[in-house]
Design a protein around this motif. Structure first.
Motif, PDB file in Angstrom:
ATOM      1  N   GLU A 115      -2.058   6.664   2.998  1.00 25.09           N
ATOM      2  CA  GLU A 115      -2.148   7.750   2.014  1.00 25.09           C
ATOM      3  C   GLU A 115      -1.808   9.091   2.649  1.00 25.09           C
ATOM      4  OE1 GLU A 115      -6.066   7.476   0.448  1.00 25.09           O
ATOM      5  OE2 GLU A 115      -5.608   5.822  -0.921  1.00 25.09           O
TER       6      GLU A 115
ATOM      7  N   ARG B 169      -5.458   1.890   4.667  1.00 30.93           N
ATOM      8  CA  ARG B 169      -5.255   2.516   3.364  1.00 30.93           C
ATOM      9  C   ARG B 169      -5.266   4.039   3.466  1.00 30.93           C
ATOM     10  NH1 ARG B 169      -9.492   2.439  -1.765  1.00 30.93           N
ATOM     11  NH2 ARG B 169      -8.062   3.374  -3.297  1.00 30.93           N
TER      12      ARG B 169
ATOM     13  N   GLU C  88      -2.023  -0.670  -4.662  1.00 28.80           N
ATOM     14  CA  GLU C  88      -3.211  -0.885  -3.850  1.00 28.80           C
ATOM     15  C   GLU C  88      -3.927  -2.184  -4.201  1.00 28.80           C
ATOM     16  OE1 GLU C  88      -5.591   2.592  -4.238  1.00 28.80           O
ATOM     17  OE2 GLU C  88      -4.298   3.795  -2.947  1.00 28.80           O
TER      18      GLU C  88
ATOM     19  N   MET D 217       0.830  -1.198   0.000  1.00 27.38           N
ATOM     20  CA  MET D 217       0.000   0.000   0.000  1.00 27.38           C
ATOM     21  C   MET D 217       0.867   1.251   0.000  1.00 27.38           C
ATOM     22  SD  MET D 217      -3.154   1.008  -0.114  1.00 27.38           S
ATOM     23  CE  MET D 217      -4.131  -0.392   0.434  1.00 27.38           C
TER      24      MET D 217
END
Length: 553
Positions: A296, A292, A266, A261
């Motif tokens: 990010e 996730r 992804e 990730m």
């Protein structure tokens, strides 16, 4: 709730100290907001998009998933067991050198100084391995780092087994150490990033158990070859078998979903998670979604800076780095590796013959193996802090008994007291201190800086390992047996107990993202929370509310 456990204030107290930076507060609020805004429909929608993307992947597969198509617990356990073979190799290397030192110095005509270098320079090589582990872990991933470590293991093992002089055996030990430092940095993180929070402590503790199992098997191997000409060559070369097994096994394993990730892959991260963890429960789906989004944000926040400096610049990372380094140093200065590396030598010094010293060493290593098992079960049920505070006093008692054995007036009494001390020491050290460096180091750092953080913890582990093994013979001569075991090692264990009492947070049953809030607290606030818990625990003890003190969930 366990009385030893840190009771978190839902409103983390803000201080005027600039150590708690805005980005940490924002990140903590961000995770809280994510948890509050989660909807089953929204999570499922995002996962469905990733699922469709994962179906388009070509050339991305690993053979293990054909055996465990449903993923979940079985796949996680297989992954943890295979990764823990690295710990087995670590234990083997510690144990076989103990037996080899009884015979190798004579065959290679080593001086006492060269003998100390052969023993102590392997952890020095591990310092180098931990240093290169950071870029390898970050650029190539946890899986490839473990594979590269196996190659170092193989080269080092061949050089040791075929050594004909001091230069060859020293080179082999250093190369082996590089592999050791690289593997010890990658394996615990690999396990931690791949498993659920309920098993994380237990599976990383399995890594420590495999170290102890490797140590025990090393003494068995030493006993098998002790009467064979060139015995030490077979002892030192035996690790080649297991490094080959780990190399083959890791070629069938996936990369961790969190690393994938972080690298923007992804769909691959979704694919691995679906096989290793699965998406059958809302908890698994929500954890993947939060992971996730958090990754990010971490990538966005760290895009324009050298992230390794966050270990110094950012309070949350600095707090974890200081805590992990201190735990690693205190564990090493408890004397564990001095005892492991010089087990057979110390047995010989207290009166055993060389052959009997090798056989008797299995008593201590077997005890360590047996009493590491409770950590696998209790680490996630009782808690890290509770085990640390409950069992360290027993380690101190073991140090005292070992130290006093050197003052016995009769050689048979000395042998008996020494064995008693070793058994006591290993009984409490196995679950009391053994797994902590790997468990703590693998879980306390944010995902974006976990490679750097674990490398730092491993670096300090082997600095301590080097100092306590390379200088052991000189320290023992200067301090005497009682002085080094009671005053030095026992003293450091006492310091470790008080440090854990005030500064160790409880991380059991928390996701890697939830641990952020614990280390975003100031050290003073953490110590204050822990002190309040100490007062409650003391009150529970005085009123015999033992189930509140040691609560297994």
């Amino acid at each position: 709730m366990n009385s030893f456990e840190l009771q978190e204030d839902p409103k983390v107290q803000k201080t005027q100290d600039t150590e708690i930076l805005c980005d940490n507060e924002e990140k903590q609020d961000y995770v809280t907001q994510l948890e509050a805004s989660l909807t089953e429909e929204g999570v499922r929608k995002e996962l469905e998009i990733l699922k469709q993307e994962s179906l388009k992947l070509t050339g991305f597969s690993f053979r293990t998933h054909t055996l465990f198509k449903k993923g979940g617990r079985h796949m996680t356990l297989i992954l943890g067991i295979f990764a823990s073979i690295g710990g087995f190799i670590f234990g083997m290397d510690q144990g076989v050198i103990s037996g080899a030192l009884l015979f190798m110095p004579k065959d290679l005509s080593l001086t006492s100084g060269e003998e100390s270098m052969v023993t102590g320079f392997m952890p020095l090589g591990a310092v180098l391995g931990a240093t290169i582990a950071y870029p390898l872990n970050e650029w190539l991933g946890r899986k490839i780092s473990i594979i590269i470590a196996c190659l170092f293991y193989s080269v080092g093992g061949i050089l040791q087994a075929d050594a004909h002089n001091f230069g060859m055996i020293l080179s082999g030990r250093i190369i082996l150490g590089v592999g050791l430092g690289l593997e010890c940095t990658a394996c615990p993180v690999y396990i931690s990033e791949s498993c659920t929070k309920r098993w994380r402590g237990g599976l990383v503790s399995l890594y420590q158990f495999m170290i102890c199992f490797g140590l025990f098997c090393a003494y068995i191997v030493a006993a098998i070859f002790v009467n064979i000409p060139g015995n030490w060559r077979y002892m030192l070369g035996s690790t080649l078998v297991f490094s080959s097994i780990l190399l083959i096994a890791m070629c069938t394993m996936p990369e961790t979903p969190r690393w994938l990730m972080r690298k923007g892959r992804e769909a691959q991260s979704y694919k691995v998670w679906s096989i290793v963890r699965g998406f059958d429960t809302a908890e698994e789906r929500n954890e993947f979604y939060i992971m996730r989004k958090t990754v990010e944000k971490e990538l966005s926040d760290s895009k324009d800076r050298w992230v390794i400096m966050d270990l110094v610049r950012v309070h949350r990372c600095r707090h974890a780095a200081i805590f992990g380094a201190i735990i690693a140093i205190l564990e090493q200065f408890s004397g564990i590796n001095s005892i492991n590396y010089y087990m057979s030598t110390l047995m010989h010094e207290v009166g055993f013959t060389r052959v009997h010293a090798v056989y008797s060493s299995m008593i201590g290593s077997g005890t360590l193996l047996l009493f590491t098992i409770p950590a696998i079960y209790l680490m996630d049920r009782m808690g890290r802090r509770a085990l640390w505070l409950s069992l360290l006093p027993g380690v101190v008692v073991g140090c005292f008994i070992i130290g006093f054995s050197f003052r016995a007036s009769n050689i048979h009494i000395e042998e008996g007291i020494y064995i008693w001390g070793i058994i006591t020491y290993y009984m409490f050290w196995g679950s009391g201190m053994g797994p902590y460096t790997w468990v703590i180091g693998s879980e306390i750092f944010p995902t974006y800086i976990r490679s750097e953080g674990m490398a730092l913890v491993t670096w300090w582990t082997y600095i301590g390992n080097f100092l306590t093994t390379y200088l052991f013979t000189r320290m023992k001569t200067a301090m005497t047996g009682p002085g080094i075991f009671i005053g030095f090692y026992g003293g450091f264990v006492v310091v470790a107990w008080f440090y854990g009492l005030l500064m160790m947070p409880e991380t059991k049953d928390k996701t890697l993202e939830e641990i952020d809030s614990l280390f975003s607290m100031s050290m003073f606030a953490l110590a204050k929370h822990n002190w309040n818990n100490v007062k409650k625990t003391t009150d529970d003890l005085f009123h015999f509310r033992l189930k509140e003190v040691w609560k297994v969930e």
